[in-house]
Design a protein around this motif. Structure first.
Motif, PDB file in Angstrom:
ATOM      1  N   HIS A   1      -8.885  -2.961   5.641  1.00 32.53           N
ATOM      2  CA  HIS A   1      -9.420  -1.752   6.207  1.00 32.53           C
ATOM      3  C   HIS A   1      -9.019  -0.814   4.878  1.00 32.53           C
ATOM      4  O   HIS A   1      -8.505  -1.193   3.860  1.00 32.53           O
ATOM      5  CB  HIS A   1      -8.109  -1.126   7.104  1.00 32.53           C
ATOM      6  N   GLN A   2      -9.855   0.308   5.058  1.00 33.01           N
ATOM      7  CA  GLN A   2     -10.018   1.268   3.677  1.00 33.01           C
ATOM      8  C   GLN A   2      -8.622   1.891   3.531  1.00 33.01           C
ATOM      9  O   GLN A   2      -8.485   1.998   2.121  1.00 33.01           O
ATOM     10  CB  GLN A   2     -10.790   2.300   4.158  1.00 33.01           C
ATOM     11  N   ASP A   3      -7.527   1.593   4.212  1.00 35.52           N
ATOM     12  CA  ASP A   3      -6.314   2.298   3.926  1.00 35.52           C
ATOM     13  C   ASP A   3      -5.310   0.983   3.632  1.00 35.52           C
ATOM     14  O   ASP A   3      -4.044   1.206   3.653  1.00 35.52           O
ATOM     15  CB  ASP A   3      -5.764   3.293   4.967  1.00 35.52           C
ATOM     16  N   GLY A   4      -5.641  -0.168   3.742  1.00 32.53           N
ATOM     17  CA  GLY A   4      -5.017  -1.159   3.601  1.00 32.53           C
ATOM     18  C   GLY A   4      -5.345  -2.437   4.482  1.00 32.53           C
ATOM     19  O   GLY A   4      -6.387  -2.914   4.142  1.00 32.53           O
ATOM     20  N   PHE A   5      -4.320  -2.861   5.460  1.00 37.45           N
ATOM     21  CA  PHE A   5      -5.027  -3.649   6.399  1.00 37.45           C
ATOM     22  C   PHE A   5      -4.620  -3.371   7.542  1.00 37.45           C
ATOM     23  O   PHE A   5      -3.839  -2.549   8.093  1.00 37.45           O
ATOM     24  CB  PHE A   5      -4.315  -5.054   6.066  1.00 37.45           C
ATOM     25  N   VAL A   6      -5.366  -4.115   8.646  1.00 39.92           N
ATOM     26  CA  VAL A   6      -5.196  -3.835  10.183  1.00 39.92           C
ATOM     27  C   VAL A   6      -4.575  -5.161  10.662  1.00 39.92           C
ATOM     28  O   VAL A   6      -5.149  -6.062  10.694  1.00 39.92           O
ATOM     29  CB  VAL A   6      -6.223  -3.203  11.043  1.00 39.92           C
ATOM     30  N   LEU A   7      -3.300  -5.247  11.166  1.00 44.78           N
ATOM     31  CA  LEU A   7      -2.842  -6.272  12.012  1.00 44.78           C
ATOM     32  C   LEU A   7      -2.998  -5.950  13.363  1.00 44.78           C
ATOM     33  O   LEU A   7      -2.654  -4.891  14.037  1.00 44.78           O
ATOM     34  CB  LEU A   7      -1.156  -6.487  11.714  1.00 44.78           C
ATOM     35  N   GLU A   8      -3.623  -7.100  14.184  1.00 46.56           N
ATOM     36  CA  GLU A   8      -4.216  -6.830  15.574  1.00 46.56           C
ATOM     37  C   GLU A   8      -3.518  -7.973  16.331  1.00 46.56           C
ATOM     38  O   GLU A   8      -3.476  -9.056  15.855  1.00 46.56           O
ATOM     39  CB  GLU A   8      -5.542  -6.712  15.651  1.00 46.56           C
ATOM     40  N   THR A   9      -2.772  -7.760  17.496  1.00 45.98           N
ATOM     41  CA  THR A   9      -2.727  -8.613  18.766  1.00 45.98           C
ATOM     42  C   THR A   9      -3.517  -8.203  19.878  1.00 45.98           C
ATOM     43  O   THR A   9      -3.591  -7.210  20.361  1.00 45.98           O
ATOM     44  CB  THR A   9      -1.163  -8.768  18.898  1.00 45.98           C
TER      45      THR A   9
END
Length: 104
Positions: A46-54
């Motif tokens: 993600h532009q601001d880091g990462f996205v963790l999704e469940t």
């Protein structure tokens, strides 16, 4: 809250991510741990880091009435990754997934 925090902390210890060299490796191992415990998890950049999704919620029916277990997930993710995530979406609010922004 103390019980929930204790459960999340114990789960994070069980995940054993302290030997990971960087955040992406921690994310990989956190996803493996979550998937082994009934979640359908993944992460992406993600532009601001990462996205963790469940994309599922092991306690969906309970979380609709009481979001205490959502707090467990936040604490667990925070403890596993060593950063405080920001909740972006939640299945119990009608979203397709629970998503957490993980700042880099």
């Amino acid at each position: 809250n103390v019980i929930i925090e204790g459960v999340a902390d114990n789960m994070a210890k069980e995940a054993s991510l302290s030997d990971c060299e960087n955040l992406q490796e921690r994310l990989d191992k956190a996803v493996d741990y979550l998937n082994a415990h009934g979640y359908e998890a993944n992460w992406k950049s993600h532009q601001d880091g990462f996205v963790l999704e469940t994309t599922n919620c092991p306690y969906h029916k309970i979380a609709q009435d009481d979001q205490t277990l959502c707090q467990l997930d936040m604490r667990l993710i925070s403890q596993m990754l060593g950063v405080v995530p920001r909740l972006m979406s939640r299945i119990s609010d009608g979203d397709e997934a629970c998503s957490y922004l993980i700042p880099e």
